[in-house]
Scaffold this motif. Structure first.
Motif, PDB file in Angstrom:
ATOM      1  N   GLY A  79       0.891  -1.167   0.055  1.00 26.78           N
ATOM      2  CA  GLY A  79      -0.080   0.038  -0.046  1.00 26.78           C
ATOM      3  C   GLY A  79       0.780   1.207  -0.037  1.00 26.78           C
ATOM      4  N   LEU A  80       0.368   2.420  -0.473  1.00 27.34           N
ATOM      5  CA  LEU A  80       0.805   3.625  -0.662  1.00 27.34           C
ATOM      6  C   LEU A  80       2.285   3.552  -1.191  1.00 27.34           C
ATOM      7  CD1 LEU A  80       0.174   4.697   2.965  1.00 27.34           C
ATOM      8  CD2 LEU A  80      -1.418   5.078   0.993  1.00 27.34           C
ATOM      9  N   PHE A  81       2.636   2.713  -2.003  1.00 25.95           N
ATOM     10  CA  PHE A  81       3.856   2.785  -2.898  1.00 25.95           C
ATOM     11  C   PHE A  81       3.991   3.682  -3.933  1.00 25.95           C
ATOM     12  CE2 PHE A  81       6.473   0.565  -6.392  1.00 25.95           C
ATOM     13  CZ  PHE A  81       7.477   0.248  -5.585  1.00 25.95           C
ATOM     14  N   SER A  82       2.969   4.212  -4.670  1.00 25.28           N
ATOM     15  CA  SER A  82       3.036   5.146  -5.969  1.00 25.28           C
ATOM     16  C   SER A  82       3.762   6.327  -5.249  1.00 25.28           C
ATOM     17  CB  SER A  82       1.834   5.655  -6.195  1.00 25.28           C
ATOM     18  OG  SER A  82       1.217   4.372  -6.634  1.00 25.28           O
ATOM     19  N   ALA A 104      11.603  -9.612   1.703  1.00 29.12           N
ATOM     20  CA  ALA A 104      11.034  -8.251   2.214  1.00 29.12           C
ATOM     21  C   ALA A 104       9.503  -8.729   2.267  1.00 29.12           C
ATOM     22  CB  ALA A 104      11.238  -6.996   1.720  1.00 29.12           C
ATOM     23  N   ARG A 105       8.509  -7.951   2.819  1.00 28.13           N
ATOM     24  CA  ARG A 105       7.105  -8.081   2.828  1.00 28.13           C
ATOM     25  C   ARG A 105       6.459  -7.682   1.349  1.00 28.13           C
ATOM     26  NH1 ARG A 105       4.347  -5.246   7.641  1.00 28.13           N
ATOM     27  NH2 ARG A 105       5.608  -3.304   6.661  1.00 28.13           N
ATOM     28  N   ASN A 106       7.212  -6.601   0.753  1.00 28.39           N
ATOM     29  CA  ASN A 106       6.742  -6.174  -0.460  1.00 28.39           C
ATOM     30  C   ASN A 106       7.852  -5.116  -0.955  1.00 28.39           C
ATOM     31  OD1 ASN A 106       6.281  -3.593   0.637  1.00 28.39           O
ATOM     32  ND2 ASN A 106       4.384  -4.556   1.677  1.00 28.39           N
ATOM     33  N   LEU A 107       7.514  -4.616  -2.193  1.00 28.84           N
ATOM     34  CA  LEU A 107       8.359  -3.620  -2.750  1.00 28.84           C
ATOM     35  C   LEU A 107       8.610  -2.365  -2.081  1.00 28.84           C
ATOM     36  CD1 LEU A 107       7.905  -4.376  -6.546  1.00 28.84           C
ATOM     37  CD2 LEU A 107       9.337  -5.320  -4.950  1.00 28.84           C
ATOM     38  N   GLY A 108       7.501  -1.920  -1.576  1.00 25.68           N
ATOM     39  CA  GLY A 108       7.668  -0.683  -0.587  1.00 25.68           C
ATOM     40  C   GLY A 108       8.705  -0.788   0.385  1.00 25.68           C
ATOM     41  N   ASP A 109       8.699  -2.057   1.210  1.00 26.62           N
ATOM     42  CA  ASP A 109       9.723  -2.337   2.261  1.00 26.62           C
ATOM     43  C   ASP A 109      10.944  -2.390   1.605  1.00 26.62           C
ATOM     44  OD1 ASP A 109       7.988  -2.365   4.088  1.00 26.62           O
ATOM     45  OD2 ASP A 109       7.950  -4.325   4.846  1.00 26.62           O
ATOM     46  N   VAL A 110      11.107  -2.859   0.333  1.00 25.11           N
ATOM     47  CA  VAL A 110      12.641  -3.004  -0.242  1.00 25.11           C
ATOM     48  C   VAL A 110      13.111  -1.442  -0.340  1.00 25.11           C
ATOM     49  CG1 VAL A 110      13.856  -3.540  -2.370  1.00 25.11           C
ATOM     50  CG2 VAL A 110      11.972  -4.900  -1.490  1.00 25.11           C
ATOM     51  N   LEU A 111      12.339  -0.700  -1.056  1.00 23.12           N
ATOM     52  CA  LEU A 111      12.647   0.798  -1.050  1.00 23.12           C
ATOM     53  C   LEU A 111      12.900   1.405   0.247  1.00 23.12           C
ATOM     54  CD1 LEU A 111      12.887   2.900  -3.362  1.00 23.12           C
ATOM     55  CD2 LEU A 111      10.431   3.467  -2.724  1.00 23.12           C
ATOM     56  N   GLN A 137      11.953  -2.566 -11.992  1.00 19.86           N
ATOM     57  CA  GLN A 137      10.863  -2.364 -13.149  1.00 19.86           C
ATOM     58  C   GLN A 137       9.892  -1.324 -12.593  1.00 19.86           C
ATOM     59  OE1 GLN A 137       8.409  -5.758 -13.455  1.00 19.86           O
ATOM     60  NE2 GLN A 137       7.719  -5.232 -15.549  1.00 19.86           N
ATOM     61  N   ALA A 138       9.398  -1.083 -11.261  1.00 20.28           N
ATOM     62  CA  ALA A 138       8.573  -0.268 -11.007  1.00 20.28           C
ATOM     63  C   ALA A 138       9.092   1.133 -11.187  1.00 20.28           C
ATOM     64  CB  ALA A 138       8.136  -0.486  -9.441  1.00 20.28           C
ATOM     65  N   LEU A 139      10.333   1.328 -10.945  1.00 18.56           N
ATOM     66  CA  LEU A 139      10.979   2.820 -11.196  1.00 18.56           C
ATOM     67  C   LEU A 139      11.136   2.933 -12.485  1.00 18.56           C
ATOM     68  CD1 LEU A 139      14.063   2.365  -8.649  1.00 18.56           C
ATOM     69  CD2 LEU A 139      12.249   4.251  -8.536  1.00 18.56           C
ATOM     70  N   LEU A 140      11.512   1.868 -13.455  1.00 17.38           N
ATOM     71  CA  LEU A 140      11.393   2.012 -14.939  1.00 17.38           C
ATOM     72  C   LEU A 140      10.145   2.455 -15.399  1.00 17.38           C
ATOM     73  CD1 LEU A 140      13.962  -0.820 -15.825  1.00 17.38           C
ATOM     74  CD2 LEU A 140      14.538   1.836 -16.308  1.00 17.38           C
ATOM     75  N   ASP A 141       8.892   1.901 -14.988  1.00 21.39           N
ATOM     76  CA  ASP A 141       7.637   2.234 -15.504  1.00 21.39           C
ATOM     77  C   ASP A 141       7.386   3.414 -15.212  1.00 21.39           C
ATOM     78  OD1 ASP A 141       7.266  -0.552 -16.329  1.00 21.39           O
ATOM     79  OD2 ASP A 141       6.453  -1.312 -14.532  1.00 21.39           O
ATOM     80  N   GLU A 142       7.722   3.869 -13.795  1.00 19.48           N
ATOM     81  CA  GLU A 142       7.390   5.171 -13.387  1.00 19.48           C
ATOM     82  C   GLU A 142       8.041   6.303 -14.212  1.00 19.48           C
ATOM     83  OE1 GLU A 142       4.993   8.061 -11.440  1.00 19.48           O
ATOM     84  OE2 GLU A 142       4.796   5.820 -11.040  1.00 19.48           O
ATOM     85  N   ALA A 143       9.215   5.866 -14.736  1.00 17.19           N
ATOM     86  CA  ALA A 143       9.886   6.970 -15.581  1.00 17.19           C
ATOM     87  C   ALA A 143       9.303   6.948 -17.108  1.00 17.19           C
ATOM     88  CB  ALA A 143      11.401   6.311 -15.644  1.00 17.19           C
TER      89      ALA A 143
END
Length: 401
Positions: free
Chosen positions: A30-33, A71-78, A93-99
């Motif tokens: 949650g609240l990853f964006s 980690a629990r999710n990618l948010g925790d990795v960040l 991939q998430a960072l590239l998608d956002e870019a």
């Protein structure tokens, strides 16, 4: 039938496999964006090209996210700067998608694991994750969990390998990863050799390394102390017959994994040249051998493993030998163009008063062969190659003698 339900139910289709990978690799929390947008603003210049964005994001992840516990999710990795290889790939991939870069999540079947059987539905056929980033005119295969790996480099075990593409909806398709041309990862070596009247040799050699060669060399020197680095640099010497004098070394662009690495060695040798009243004998000590000579053992009796060259390889050595103008080369230096199933050994030389200029090039073809053919390989690269020039003899003019 009664009893407990099975703990694990094997998937029947690749769509089911893709669904399971998607649920793990795309689990962003949650609240990853908002955090991903803020982090992207810190590490990417929005005005640069998509290729530059890929380089900046890949480099940041490699430098700031460590491979560790799940980690629990990618948010925790960040947030924590740690995750497993699949999650680090997913974060990239998430960072590239956002870019705004077009991506796919990949699961790769490495070449060393043999044939990929599409009829055998099992995730175990795909062991390693990666990100496919597509920009105009170029596809990049990224392994962001490997620190120091150039973003444009595909390691040999993955070149030409099968891969499964997965998107946020699950299984997409199978693809074959590209095999770069040999020139893409070629090694170039430049030798500047100067021989003075007394037979003292000054050598200045620079090797330009790309791809895995550059990556492995950077790893080799990482975290070494000064004295350890000096000892390691001496191991790189082409000349190994005796000790050298006045040794110094330099690693150029060591800290930038996305450009070729240049290794420069400088030294002098005082025992390879014999000066007599009539002639000069230069025992080259390996200085005029194929650049890859040290990679191969020459004892064919001990060679028991089959030959496996995974990909085309190209090594070029450019030579310049300066010597006193009163010396005249008496040894014929003929061109070489030797070819067999393993590749090509090529050489050309130009001799002018006081100088020899030459090019030696070894091209190896991707191939497999039994150990009994090792001697054939050595005809291209090794002491049996026509590129190997063990001795040069110079005649002395009357003035010099």
């Amino acid at each position: 039938v009664g009893g407990r339900p099975p703990l694990y139910v094997a998937p029947d289709t690749w769509e089911e496999v893709g669904e399971r990978v998607k649920d793990y690799a795309f689990k962003r929390g949650g609240l990853f964006s908002d955090p991903i947008r803020k982090k992207l603003a810190d590490i990417v210049d929005v005005s640069v090209s998509d290729s530059a964005k890929v380089a900046q994001i890949s480099s940041w992840v490699q430098s700031n996210i460590e491979v560790g516990d799940e980690a629990r999710n990618l948010g925790d990795v960040l947030k924590t700067g740690e995750g497993d290889a699949f999650q680090i790939t997913g974060l990239t991939q998430a960072l590239l998608d956002e870019a705004g870069v077009q991506t796919s999540f990949l699961m790769i079947h490495p070449a060393y694991e043999g044939y990929f059987d599409e009829t055998f539905v099992h995730l175990g056929q795909f062991s390693d994750p990666a990100v496919l980033a597509r920009v105009p005119g170029q596809d990049y295969i990224l392994f962001p969990y490997v620190d120091g790996l150039p973003f444009s480099y595909i390691p040999e075990p993955y070149q030409g390998a099968s891969a499964m593409r997965i998107n946020d909806k699950g299984f997409e398709d199978f693809i074959t990863l590209p095999v770069p041309r040999a020139q893409t990862y070629a090694t170039d070596v430049r030798y500047m050799i100067r021989i003075d009247e007394d037979g003292i040799i000054q050598v200045d050699e620079t090797a330009t390394l790309r791809g895995f060669a550059a990556f492995a060399m950077r790893q080799r020197f990482e975290d070494l102390k000064d004295d350890e680095r000096d000892a390691e640099a001496r191991e790189l010497l082409t000349y190994t017959e005796t000790e050298v004098d006045d040794f110094s070394y330099e690693l150029i662009d060591e800290g930038d994994a996305n450009v070729p690495l240049k290794v420069r060695l400088r030294y002098s040798i005082d025992d390879l040249v014999t000066v007599t009243p009539e002639e000069v004998i230069f025992q080259t000590g390996g200085l005029l051998s194929p650049a890859s000579l040290k990679s191969f053992s020459v004892d064919l009796r001990e060679r028991v493993l089959p030959i496996r060259i995974y990909n085309d390889e190209l090594t070029s050595k450019r030579l310049s030998i300066e010597f006193p103008s009163s010396w005249t080369l008496a040894t014929p230096l003929d061109g070489v163009d030797e070819r067999n199933r393993f590749g090509q050994a090529f050489a050309s030389y130009t001799v002018t008063p006081g100088q020899i200029v030459g090019l030696q090039r070894v091209r190896l073809n991707a191939s497999e062969a039994p150990s009994s053919e090792y001697g054939t390989l050595l005809e291209i690269t090794g002491a049996g190659s026509k590129l190997h020039v063990p001795t040069l003899i110079f005649a002395l003019s009357d003035e010099a003698s």
